[in-house]
Design an enzyme around this catalytic site. Structure first.
Site, mmCIF file in Angstrom:
data_model
loop_
_atom_site.group_PDB
_atom_site.id
_atom_site.type_symbol
_atom_site.label_atom_id
_atom_site.label_comp_id
_atom_site.label_asym_id
_atom_site.label_seq_id
_atom_site.Cartn_x
_atom_site.Cartn_y
_atom_site.Cartn_z
ATOM 1 N N SER A 1 1.362 -9.905 -0.488
ATOM 2 C CA SER A 1 1.089 -8.472 -0.393
ATOM 3 C C SER A 1 1.506 -7.788 0.904
ATOM 4 O O SER A 1 1.673 -6.568 0.917
ATOM 5 C CB SER A 1 -0.404 -8.240 -0.635
ATOM 6 O OG SER A 1 -1.181 -9.115 0.174
ATOM 7 N N LYS B 1 0.817 -1.220 0.000
ATOM 8 C CA LYS B 1 0.000 0.000 0.000
ATOM 9 C C LYS B 1 0.851 1.270 0.000
ATOM 10 O O LYS B 1 0.365 2.341 -0.304
ATOM 11 C CB LYS B 1 -0.983 -0.002 1.157
ATOM 12 C CG LYS B 1 -2.161 -0.936 0.874
ATOM 13 C CD LYS B 1 -3.398 -0.522 1.621
ATOM 14 C CE LYS B 1 -4.603 -1.347 1.216
ATOM 15 N NZ LYS B 1 -4.464 -2.761 1.617
HETATM 16 C C1 PLP Z 1 -5.149 -3.771 1.213
HETATM 17 C C2 PLP Z 1 -4.532 -5.110 1.101
HETATM 18 C C3 PLP Z 1 -4.918 -6.021 0.095
HETATM 19 C C4 PLP Z 1 -6.054 -5.765 -0.871
HETATM 20 O O1 PLP Z 1 -5.902 -4.606 -1.635
HETATM 21 P P1 PLP Z 1 -7.179 -3.892 -2.288
HETATM 22 O O2 PLP Z 1 -6.634 -2.795 -3.095
HETATM 23 O O3 PLP Z 1 -8.047 -3.417 -1.156
HETATM 24 O O4 PLP Z 1 -7.901 -4.936 -3.083
HETATM 25 C C5 PLP Z 1 -4.228 -7.216 0.010
HETATM 26 N N1 PLP Z 1 -3.239 -7.541 0.868
HETATM 27 C C6 PLP Z 1 -2.842 -6.688 1.848
HETATM 28 C C7 PLP Z 1 -1.732 -7.109 2.754
HETATM 29 C C8 PLP Z 1 -3.476 -5.446 1.993
HETATM 30 O O5 PLP Z 1 -3.072 -4.611 2.970
#
Ligand code: PLP
Length: 328
Positions: free
Chosen positions: A307, A54
């Site tokens: 992520s 993010k």
């Molecule tokens: C926010 C987030 C997501 C999903 O992202 P979106 O843009 O809301 O679909 C996936 N993994 C992690 C670790 C996140 O913080």
């Protein structure tokens, strides 16, 4: 203003965030490749300084603000990875940031965001009440609200992952991406489909509280009931007045899959035991889909976006040792 995000926006985002955000590596996962009879690579967004991708979107959004808007300061309503990203990026750029949260939020999360440099405002007994305070700061104090997923600059920032994937993996066939509000998958899908339309884009989320999945089925944004999940960073709705991420996800994403709490726990344990990676539940859903054969990648090259890594370590340890197979 165009109501979508184009490849050019993502390329501009890459230039803008260069030097502020990690260009993350992709590493092979031989064991999973064997199990799937394909070539599975992991895109390690867990290496970002705030522990999650993010930071890309938040940094791009703040850098794209005009000098006047920067002076007004930014506000976000997030206890998780978006809040951390806004806090970090705003400190880096010398912009005032206020992160609104309810008094249900554990002290460690509050301290974490304060330490990164943002002002934390504790209001009310639920995130909804915190959202009301964020709205007030925008209306009455003229601050700039930054959405975690439904913002063109945020989506373009997340899309830089797609550019990096194709540079490192020109033969890529499938991208497997965790899905919540859709900012991450919308950006990645726009980049990949623009440069290599044959790449298949697969979103994965948890069974309980899958707002985008239900909205795609309904054909419009729908509210869903919220449950506690190991994938807490995938919780929350997509906004009934969603402007960008819903339409982009609907138009660009090929499939949306769901995984159970047990499958997420198993995937977290697997990444730790086999790949020595500690990741949060929301980051393990793509691995969960592959481990459970929900997606056929035989003979294909697949990149799984890992992520984020912001997980409570006591919980993580109990999951990794097999003591727990879901939330306690
Ligand atoms: C926010 C987030 C997501 C999903 O992202 P979106 O843009 O809301 O679909 C996936 N993994 C992690 C670790 C996140 O913080």
């Amino acid at each position: 203003m165009a109501e979508t995000v184009e490849l050019g926006d993502i390329e501009a985002a890459r230039d803008r965030i260069d030097g502020h955000v990690m260009r993350t590596p992709v590493v092979p996962c031989f064991d999973l490749s064997d199990r799937c009879d394909g070539d599975v690579r992991l895109k390690l967004e867990i290496l970002q300084p705030t522990g999650a991708f993010k930071l890309r979107g938040a940094t791009n959004a703040l850098l794209a603000l005009s000098p006047e808007d920067r002076a007004r300061g930014v506000v976000a309503s997030s206890t998780g990875n978006h809040g951390r990203a806004i806090a970090y990026a705003s400190k880096l750029l010398g912009i005032r940031a206020v992160i609104c949260m309810s008094d249900l939020v554990p002290q460690v999360k509050i301290d974490g965001i304060r330490r990164l440099g943002a002002e934390v405002r504790i209001v009310g007994k639920s995130q909804d009440e915190a959202d009301v305070e964020a709205d007030r700061l925008v209306r009455e104090e003229g601050m700039i609200f930054v959405s975690p997923y439904d913002d063109r600059a945020v989506i373009a920032g997340q899309g830089t992952i797609g550019l990096e994937l194709l540079e490192d993996l020109p033969d890529l066939d499938v991208a497997v991406v965790p899905l919540s509000g859709g900012g991450l998958i919308a950006g990645i899908a726009r980049a990949l489909k623009s440069l290599k339309p044959s790449v298949e884009i697969v979103g994965v989320t948890m069974e309980r509280g899958a707002a985008m999945h239900e909205s795609l089925k309904a054909g419009h944004p729908v509210p869903v009931e919220e449950y506690k999940s190991l994938a807490d960073s995938l919780g929350g709705g997509i906004g009934l007045d969603n402007r960008y991420s819903f339409a982009m996800t609907r138009d660009l994403v090929d499939r949306s899959l769901l995984v159970s709490e047990e499958q997420i726990a198993e995937a977290m344990r697997y990444l730790f035991r086999v790949q020595q990676l500690a990741v949060e539940g929301g980051a393990a859903v793509g691995i969960a889909a592959l481990l459970n054969g929900l997606l056929d990648v035989r003979g294909k090259q697949a990149a799984v976006v890992v992520s984020g890594r912001n997980v409570d370590m006591d919980l993580f340890t109990r999951l990794a040792t097999g003591e727990l197979n879901g939330l306690p």
